[in-house]
Design an enzyme around this catalytic site. Structure first.
Site, short mmCIF file in Angstrom:
data_model
loop_
_atom_site.label_atom_id
_atom_site.label_comp_id
_atom_site.label_asym_id
_atom_site.label_seq_id
_atom_site.Cartn_x
_atom_site.Cartn_y
_atom_site.Cartn_z
CB CYS A 197 -42.18 14.90 46.89
SG CYS A 197 -42.04 15.84 48.15
CB CYS A 253 -27.47 3.62 29.15
SG CYS A 253 -26.12 4.50 29.35
CB SER A 267 -19.39 3.34 24.35
OG SER A 267 -18.89 4.13 25.30
CG ASP A 270 -25.26 8.25 34.64
OD1 ASP A 270 -24.94 9.28 35.43
OD2 ASP A 270 -24.40 7.80 33.65
CB CYS A 318 -41.09 15.39 51.59
SG CYS A 318 -39.37 15.38 50.41
CG ASP A 375 -19.79 15.31 32.17
OD1 ASP A 375 -20.92 14.87 31.94
OD2 ASP A 375 -18.59 14.37 32.23
CG LEU A 383 -18.10 9.05 19.40
CD1 LEU A 383 -17.11 8.68 18.45
CD2 LEU A 383 -18.06 10.36 19.79
CB CYS A 427 -39.68 19.93 49.74
SG CYS A 427 -40.99 18.73 49.54
#
Length: 369
Positions: free
Chosen positions: A178, A191, A73, A134, A248, A66, A75, A251
């Site tokens: 896909c 969010c 906000s 996200d 695709c 990360d 927590l 793949c």
């Protein structure tokens, strides 16, 4: 997992005894978990419960990735953190708390943004990758890297009360592109604007972990070639069979032209704590000497709010507060101003001051708006 598996210690046997009693895991399954490696990408709302479960269940090596710091906000849903964690790098706090939860496993924190230049290095060597992100554009990078390296990838996403998940097995199931081709982050709901229910996160995280444990113990995942849709509002679950898409770009055997994912070195995220928030990433990978940075900050009379192994947070002025990660990523929070453009300009100026003028990196690493 290697050919020679390390057995459980007496302490580990007692620690995991309630899941060893399960026919679905047993002693041999627990040994397999101990000798496995999993990677959780994103240490936020979805990543936190996923990391906690994998740690407590005894996955032997957990790599967590990360680039962000903890905000107030976070927590209500990211309950690995607390008020004392605010302003600290998520991976640093998470790794310390996870090791205290289960000292029998190894936690490997990586405080870097996930980009084309590092994604295969991040994914390489693990047995399964779990999605706690996200950003669809970043997920596409993960999807491609996992396909190239043959690593199973468990996708999941949550918004409002709705969640979905799918397990992607390279060369056997449809890939992420896909299932969800052509998504652009700027058009996706966030969010911070529409909300997210912590209970929905908990449900889909549990599904992810169940799928990961199946893979790591040699069992067939239930969501391979399927999408699970879940809505907390009416407690509905639906599994949908999915197939590979002909043509695709990622793949299929008849690949179309593969679209490169954008590399963003300067981003404005949703406001936090009443302040505009910017994330700046160096144009090349660096390894910042944080001790030297702290000496410079203190020598200039600036307040250092936090100094850890993976990041430093400090107050530059009444207008700007910043956190610099060891990877060179800087998160800057700017107080409201009448001139919308001033915050971005001041943020880049601060990044140049710290990275170029103080730490001596070449000007070419500085991102532009």
């Amino acid at each position: 997992m290697g050919n020679v598996l390390e057995e459980l210690t007496d302490i580990e046997f007692e620690y995991y005894s309630r899941q060893i009693a399960l026919d679905e895991i047993g002693y041999s399954g627990q040994v397999q978990l101990k000798n496995s490696k999993a990677c959780v990408l994103g240490c936020g709302g979805l990543g936190v419960p996923t990391m906690l479960k994998l740690t407590a269940m005894g996955v032997g090596h957990l790599r967590i990735v990360d680039r962000d710091i903890i905000s107030i906000s976070d927590l209500h849903r990211q309950y690995l953190y607390d008020f004392e964690s605010i302003g600290k790098p998520k991976v640093e706090v998470a790794s310390e708390k996870l090791r205290r939860l289960n000292p029998n496993i190894e936690v490997e924190p990586i405080a870097e943004p996930i980009m084309k230049r590092n994604i295969e290095e991040i994914v390489d060597g693990v047995n399964v990758v779990l999605d706690g992100l996200d950003s669809m554009e970043t997920r596409y990078l993960i999807n491609r890297a996992c396909l190239n390296l043959g690593v199973p990838y468990i996708f999941a996403g949550v918004i409002r009360t709705i969640a979905n998940a799918s397990t992607i097995i390279p060369r056997k199931t449809p890939c992420l592109e896909c299932l969800f081709p052509g998504f652009v982050d700027s058009s996706m709901p966030k969010c911070s604007l529409v909300g997210v229910h912590p209970a929905a996160i908990g449900v889909i995280s549990s599904v992810q972990v169940s799928e990961a444990v199946r893979i790591l113990t040699g069992r067939t995942p239930k969501l391979a070639g399927k999408i699970l849709l879940f809505d907390l509002e009416d407690l509905s679950f639906e599994k949908i069979d999915v197939t590979k898409q002909e043509g695709c770009a990622v793949c299929s055997s008849q690949r179309a032209q593969l679209t490169d994912m954008p590399e963003r070195y300067f981003e404005e995220e949703c406001a936090r704590d009443g302040r505009r928030t910017f994330v700046l990433t160096p144009r090349v990978r660096v390894d910042v000497d944080l001790d030297r940075l702290v000496e410079m900050l203190e020598g200039k009379g600036m307040k250092v709010r936090f100094k850890g192994k993976l990041g430093v947070s400090f107050i530059y002025s009444d207008f700007l507060a910043a956190s610099l990660l060891k990877s060179g990523t800087m998160i800057v929070q700017a107080a409201p101003t009448r001139d919308p453009g001033a915050s971005g300009d001041e943020t880049i100026a601060l990044y140049k001051l710290v990275m170029v003028d103080w730490l001596g990196y070449p000007p070419e690493i500085v991102p532009s708006m």
